[in-house]
Write a protein that holds these residues in place. Structure first.
Motif, mmCIF file in Angstrom:
data_model
loop_
_atom_site.group_PDB
_atom_site.id
_atom_site.type_symbol
_atom_site.label_atom_id
_atom_site.label_comp_id
_atom_site.label_asym_id
_atom_site.label_seq_id
_atom_site.Cartn_x
_atom_site.Cartn_y
_atom_site.Cartn_z
ATOM 1 N N LEU A 106 -14.333 9.070 33.675
ATOM 2 C CA LEU A 106 -13.966 8.905 32.271
ATOM 3 C C LEU A 106 -12.520 8.456 32.132
ATOM 4 C CD1 LEU A 106 -15.627 12.114 30.771
ATOM 5 C CD2 LEU A 106 -16.580 9.804 30.900
ATOM 6 N N TRP A 107 -12.268 7.572 31.177
ATOM 7 C CA TRP A 107 -10.942 7.026 30.927
ATOM 8 C C TRP A 107 -10.546 7.267 29.471
ATOM 9 C CZ3 TRP A 107 -8.082 4.344 34.704
ATOM 10 C CH2 TRP A 107 -8.750 4.166 35.922
ATOM 11 N N MET A 108 -9.339 7.798 29.299
ATOM 12 C CA MET A 108 -8.858 8.090 27.941
ATOM 13 C C MET A 108 -7.820 7.061 27.522
ATOM 14 S SD MET A 108 -7.079 11.533 26.365
ATOM 15 C CE MET A 108 -5.569 11.340 27.320
ATOM 16 N N CYS A 109 -8.033 6.454 26.370
ATOM 17 C CA CYS A 109 -7.097 5.486 25.813
ATOM 18 C C CYS A 109 -5.817 6.203 25.395
ATOM 19 C CB CYS A 109 -7.740 4.794 24.613
ATOM 20 S SG CYS A 109 -6.621 3.704 23.706
ATOM 21 N N LEU A 110 -4.683 5.711 25.844
ATOM 22 C CA LEU A 110 -3.408 6.344 25.509
ATOM 23 C C LEU A 110 -2.866 5.889 24.155
ATOM 24 C CD1 LEU A 110 -1.488 6.437 28.920
ATOM 25 C CD2 LEU A 110 -2.847 8.210 27.811
ATOM 26 N N SER A 111 -3.584 5.013 23.481
ATOM 27 C CA SER A 111 -3.167 4.607 22.137
ATOM 28 C C SER A 111 -3.833 5.463 21.061
ATOM 29 C CB SER A 111 -3.503 3.132 21.887
ATOM 30 O OG SER A 111 -2.714 2.301 22.690
ATOM 31 N N CYS A 112 -5.143 5.732 21.243
ATOM 32 C CA CYS A 112 -5.861 6.459 20.186
ATOM 33 C C CYS A 112 -6.635 7.669 20.680
ATOM 34 C CB CYS A 112 -6.808 5.511 19.453
ATOM 35 S SG CYS A 112 -8.170 4.909 20.491
ATOM 36 N N GLY A 113 -6.682 7.901 22.001
ATOM 37 C CA GLY A 113 -7.382 9.066 22.526
ATOM 38 C C GLY A 113 -8.863 8.851 22.772
ATOM 39 N N HIS A 114 -9.367 7.647 22.583
ATOM 40 C CA HIS A 114 -10.784 7.363 22.819
ATOM 41 C C HIS A 114 -11.124 7.611 24.286
ATOM 42 C CE1 HIS A 114 -14.130 4.702 24.044
ATOM 43 N NE2 HIS A 114 -14.616 4.958 22.829
ATOM 44 N N VAL A 115 -12.276 8.256 24.546
ATOM 45 C CA VAL A 115 -12.728 8.531 25.903
ATOM 46 C C VAL A 115 -13.955 7.673 26.191
ATOM 47 C CG1 VAL A 115 -13.646 10.254 27.500
ATOM 48 C CG2 VAL A 115 -11.832 10.878 25.895
ATOM 49 N N GLY A 116 -13.871 6.839 27.227
ATOM 50 C CA GLY A 116 -14.975 5.967 27.600
ATOM 51 C C GLY A 116 -15.220 5.994 29.091
ATOM 52 N N CYS A 117 -16.432 5.694 29.489
ATOM 53 C CA CYS A 117 -16.775 5.692 30.910
ATOM 54 C C CYS A 117 -16.305 4.399 31.562
ATOM 55 C CB CYS A 117 -18.277 5.881 31.102
ATOM 56 S SG CYS A 117 -19.299 4.688 30.211
ATOM 57 N N GLY A 118 -16.181 4.442 32.887
ATOM 58 C CA GLY A 118 -15.625 3.319 33.634
ATOM 59 C C GLY A 118 -16.610 2.204 33.900
ATOM 60 N N ARG A 119 -16.254 1.346 34.853
ATOM 61 C CA ARG A 119 -17.039 0.149 35.145
ATOM 62 C C ARG A 119 -18.386 0.493 35.772
ATOM 63 N NH1 ARG A 119 -13.751 -4.474 35.230
ATOM 64 N NH2 ARG A 119 -11.512 -4.019 35.179
ATOM 65 N N LYS A 120 -19.371 -0.336 35.481
ATOM 66 C CA LYS A 120 -20.665 -0.206 36.134
ATOM 67 C C LYS A 120 -20.597 -0.919 37.486
ATOM 68 C CE LYS A 120 -24.458 -0.413 33.798
ATOM 69 N NZ LYS A 120 -25.619 -0.876 32.971
ATOM 70 N N GLN A 121 -21.057 -0.245 38.547
ATOM 71 C CA GLN A 121 -21.043 -0.813 39.883
ATOM 72 C C GLN A 121 -22.291 -1.672 40.117
ATOM 73 O OE1 GLN A 121 -18.255 -0.405 41.576
ATOM 74 N NE2 GLN A 121 -17.489 0.974 39.982
ATOM 75 N N TYR A 122 -22.259 -2.459 41.173
ATOM 76 C CA TYR A 122 -23.367 -3.363 41.465
ATOM 77 C C TYR A 122 -24.666 -2.613 41.754
ATOM 78 C CZ TYR A 122 -20.062 -7.247 41.720
ATOM 79 O OH TYR A 122 -19.123 -8.190 41.424
ATOM 80 N N ASP A 123 -24.544 -1.413 42.311
ATOM 81 C CA ASP A 123 -25.754 -0.657 42.639
ATOM 82 C C ASP A 123 -26.267 0.159 41.459
ATOM 83 O OD1 ASP A 123 -23.805 1.253 42.483
ATOM 84 O OD2 ASP A 123 -24.123 2.093 44.485
ATOM 85 N N GLY A 124 -25.654 0.004 40.295
ATOM 86 C CA GLY A 124 -26.102 0.729 39.111
ATOM 87 C C GLY A 124 -25.373 2.037 38.877
ATOM 88 N N SER A 125 -24.542 2.451 39.867
ATOM 89 C CA SER A 125 -23.805 3.702 39.711
ATOM 90 C C SER A 125 -22.548 3.450 38.887
ATOM 91 C CB SER A 125 -23.441 4.267 41.082
ATOM 92 O OG SER A 125 -22.577 3.378 41.775
ATOM 93 N N GLY A 126 -21.746 4.489 38.716
ATOM 94 C CA GLY A 126 -20.529 4.357 37.937
ATOM 95 C C GLY A 126 -20.798 4.553 36.456
ATOM 96 N N GLY A 127 -20.010 3.904 35.623
ATOM 97 C CA GLY A 127 -20.154 4.069 34.187
ATOM 98 C C GLY A 127 -20.935 2.948 33.534
ATOM 99 N N ASN A 128 -20.754 2.857 32.211
ATOM 100 C CA ASN A 128 -21.438 1.836 31.420
ATOM 101 C C ASN A 128 -20.454 0.866 30.761
ATOM 102 O OD1 ASN A 128 -24.156 2.749 31.867
ATOM 103 N ND2 ASN A 128 -23.754 4.459 30.483
ATOM 104 N N ASN A 129 -19.256 0.787 31.321
ATOM 105 C CA ASN A 129 -18.238 -0.164 30.832
ATOM 106 C C ASN A 129 -17.738 0.144 29.421
ATOM 107 O OD1 ASN A 129 -18.382 -1.674 33.209
ATOM 108 N ND2 ASN A 129 -19.938 -3.052 32.393
ATOM 109 N N HIS A 130 -17.887 1.399 28.965
ATOM 110 C CA HIS A 130 -17.503 1.691 27.586
ATOM 111 C C HIS A 130 -15.986 1.747 27.395
ATOM 112 C CE1 HIS A 130 -21.759 3.361 26.871
ATOM 113 N NE2 HIS A 130 -21.640 2.153 26.322
#
Length: 234
Positions: A183-207
């Motif tokens: 999870l990644w938190m925006c330092l401008s507004c505090g929005h929390v989004g998941c990270g990059r989607k990996q080639y094998d389908g793991s990781g986040g959803n690019n949010h």
């Protein structure tokens, strides 16, 4: 001996970025610990073995027309000191000059590999530079591990928006899906989004990236990497 090749030679000093092969032949596995040593070309700083059966130093001289070399042979110093008592296991770096000494002389392959006496001062300067240069293979290792750290201008111009209803619960899950890790938190507004989607389908959803594309908020920090010292993956 004095030869015309020495007086006619036009040599330049190696600079810090010049590869100098002074420990091992570039064509085989012979190195400067062997009885014949290694010949380093004083024109292009190629390393070649001067001994039989290969004699790559001579082959290089005949192909390139670079007649002058410095022969370098590394010899381990004899010591009367008794080894110290082993009290702990450790790896200690020992300076090379404390363990070895180097035997050198200038050779002219244009004169059938004869040793050159009364080496001119300009040639001596090149020899000195070769002896103190970083071995080419070690220079590559240094480059491989060198990393330039520069400041990011987006941090300098960071503007933070006050968030009235922010809660710690929001830090445990992506605000746009059910992902609870990477999870990644925006330092401008505090929005929390998941990270990059990996080639094998793991990781986040690019949010986290989607949030940046929608808002232009460029700086975020990966949750779970923030330390008391103020460092984090950002």
């Amino acid at each position: 001996m004095v030869c015309d090749h020495v007086s006619q030679a036009v040599l330049t000093l190696p600079v810090s970025s010049t590869p100098v092969y002074k420990e091992e032949c570039t064509q085989c596995f012979d190195d400067h610990n062997m009885a014949a040593g290694i010949d380093v070309c004083l024109s292009c700083f190629n390393g070649g073995c001067p001994g039989t059966p290969n004699n790559h130093a001579h082959q290089h001289a005949m192909k390139s027309g670079h007649h002058l070399t410095v022969n370098i042979r590394r010899v381990r110093k004899e010591s009367d000191e008794r080894p110290t008592k082993l009290t702990k296991l450790e790896i200690v770096e020992e300076p090379e000059n404390d363990q070895y000494e180097f035997e050198t002389f200038v050779r002219c392959w244009g004169c059938l590999g004869a040793r050159v006496d009364n080496v001119p001062e300009d040639v001596q300067r090149v020899v000195h530079a070769v002896l103190h240069a970083v071995e080419a293979s070690k220079g590559s290792e240094i480059k491989a591990w060198a990393e330039e750290v520069t400041a990011c201008s987006h941090f300098d111009g960071l503007t933070q928006v006050p968030v009235a209803d922010f809660s710690s619960e929001a830090l445990h899950q992506c605000s746009m899906c059910d992902k609870r890790d990477n999870l990644w938190m925006c330092l401008s507004c505090g929005h929390v989004g998941c990270g990059r989607k990996q080639y094998d389908g793991s990781g986040g959803n690019n949010h986290a990236i989607a949030h940046f594309e929608q808002t232009g908020h460029r700086v975020s920090v990966k949750l779970g990497t923030i330390t008391p010292e103020g460092t984090a993956d950002a």
